[in-house]
Motif scaffolding. Structure first.
Motif, mmCIF file in Angstrom:
data_model
loop_
_atom_site.group_PDB
_atom_site.id
_atom_site.type_symbol
_atom_site.label_atom_id
_atom_site.label_comp_id
_atom_site.label_asym_id
_atom_site.label_seq_id
_atom_site.Cartn_x
_atom_site.Cartn_y
_atom_site.Cartn_z
ATOM 1 N N ALA A 251 -5.206 -2.811 -21.144
ATOM 2 C CA ALA A 251 -6.341 -1.953 -21.511
ATOM 3 C C ALA A 251 -6.961 -1.322 -20.265
ATOM 4 O O ALA A 251 -7.347 -0.143 -20.279
ATOM 5 N N ASP B 55 1.203 3.775 -14.416
ATOM 6 C CA ASP B 55 2.229 4.592 -15.068
ATOM 7 C C ASP B 55 3.486 3.809 -15.431
ATOM 8 O O ASP B 55 4.473 4.388 -15.873
ATOM 9 N N ALA C 128 4.426 -0.506 -20.529
ATOM 10 C CA ALA C 128 3.665 -1.727 -20.804
ATOM 11 C C ALA C 128 4.549 -2.970 -20.783
ATOM 12 O O ALA C 128 4.118 -4.029 -20.314
ATOM 13 N N GLU D 197 -4.949 1.595 -19.204
ATOM 14 C CA GLU D 197 -5.233 2.773 -20.043
ATOM 15 C C GLU D 197 -6.459 3.502 -19.516
ATOM 16 O O GLU D 197 -6.503 4.742 -19.488
ATOM 17 N N ASP D 198 -7.458 2.746 -19.072
ATOM 18 C CA ASP D 198 -8.653 3.364 -18.475
ATOM 19 C C ASP D 198 -8.290 4.126 -17.198
ATOM 20 O O ASP D 198 -8.827 5.210 -16.942
ATOM 21 N N ARG E 268 -5.437 5.575 -16.455
ATOM 22 C CA ARG E 268 -4.748 6.829 -16.824
ATOM 23 C C ARG E 268 -5.750 7.854 -17.358
ATOM 24 O O ARG E 268 -5.637 9.047 -17.076
ATOM 25 N N ARG E 269 -6.733 7.381 -18.115
ATOM 26 C CA ARG E 269 -7.715 8.301 -18.705
ATOM 27 C C ARG E 269 -8.657 8.857 -17.635
ATOM 28 O O ARG E 269 -8.967 10.049 -17.638
#
Length: 267
Positions: A189, A158, A161, A192-193, A195-196
């Protein structure tokens, strides 16, 4: 004899019923930590909204007590006396976490860990080992770089970047194995995974043959994450589907326990 307005302000009770000068001093320490540990008085004034004379008086007291020190460039830095407080608090945090980690071990069969983000590093503050003869062991107090760990990904997911890139620039991204992510773009990247998906994975990235699943502890007083780790042959994709919801549930329960112990009972 009349009391000066400054003295009246600092000795007054705050809206929460506490001592206002103490609340302000601790707020300044936290703002210093958020700024990387070193700030100027004008920066503290701008971020806190307090007048410079008030900040100067509070900082002078903190310097005298050893909790802050003034640098040769006249900026202020967090002092070494805070280290003992932080180490003691981290030990207590690990003690509070152990029953929750023990539940993870009981229900997953794998070693459970708790880790904090301390500066640019991950530090392990608690562990309950698996009962299997083949199990993972991480020494409490061990420090590692975030980019090769599941807890590191969970803790940084969180963060903006640009802050993550700045951290990676300071630490470097050495390869622990041939699976370790070694580029900032690759790590961004991966976050991002996280968070998803709602969880992080260390898939042979810290040690070949070992997989780790991790989640952050929501609303923790300090950035914290919990994880389970075990041999890749046991921590499979099928096991992940079963373990992750449990990790998330235990993290939420631990968060509630920490908030209650912090004097803020959950609603």
């Amino acid at each position: 004899m009349p009391t000066s307005s400054a003295s009246t302000t600092d000795s007054a009770r705050s809206a929460t019923g506490g001592v206002q000068s103490l609340e302000r001093a601790f707020d300044l320490l936290e703002r210093m930590a958020d700024a990387g540990g070193e700030v100027g008085l004008s920066e503290l004034s701008a971020s806190s909204g307090l007048p410079l004379p008030t900040i100067h008086r509070l900082m002078r007291t903190l310097v005298a007590c050893g909790y802050v020190r003034q640098q040769p460039n006249r900026r202020y830095a967090l002092g070494p006396r805070l280290i003992r407080l932080g180490e003691s608090a981290a030990r207590l945090l690990g003690t509070w976490a152990r029953p929750h980690l023990a539940r993870l071990v009981e229900e997953t069969g794998e070693t459970a860990n708790m880790a904090l983000l301390d500066g640019d590093e991950i530090v392990y503050v608690a562990q309950v080992p698996s009962k299997h003869s083949m199990r993972m062991f991480t020494e409490v107090g061990r420090r590692v770089l975030p980019h090769s760990t599941g807890v590191g990904k969970a803790l940084l997911a969180d963060f903006p970047a640009d802050e993550v890139r700045a951290l990676l620039g300071r630490t470097g991204m050495p390869a622990a194995t041939d699976k370790t992510i070694t580029t900032p773009d690759g790590f961004i990247a991966a976050l991002e995974d996280v968070r998803r998906q709602g969880y992080a994975i260390d898939d042979n990235e810290q040690e070949i043959g070992v997989r780790c699943l991790a989640v952050s502890v929501p609303n923790s007083p300090t950035a914290a994450a919990i994880s389970i780790s075990g041999p890749a042959g046991r921590v499979t994709e099928a096991a992940t589907d079963r373990i992750v919801p449990l990790l998330q549930q235990v993290a939420a329960e631990l968060s509630e326990a920490l908030l209650t112990s912090n004097g803020n009972p959950a609603a």
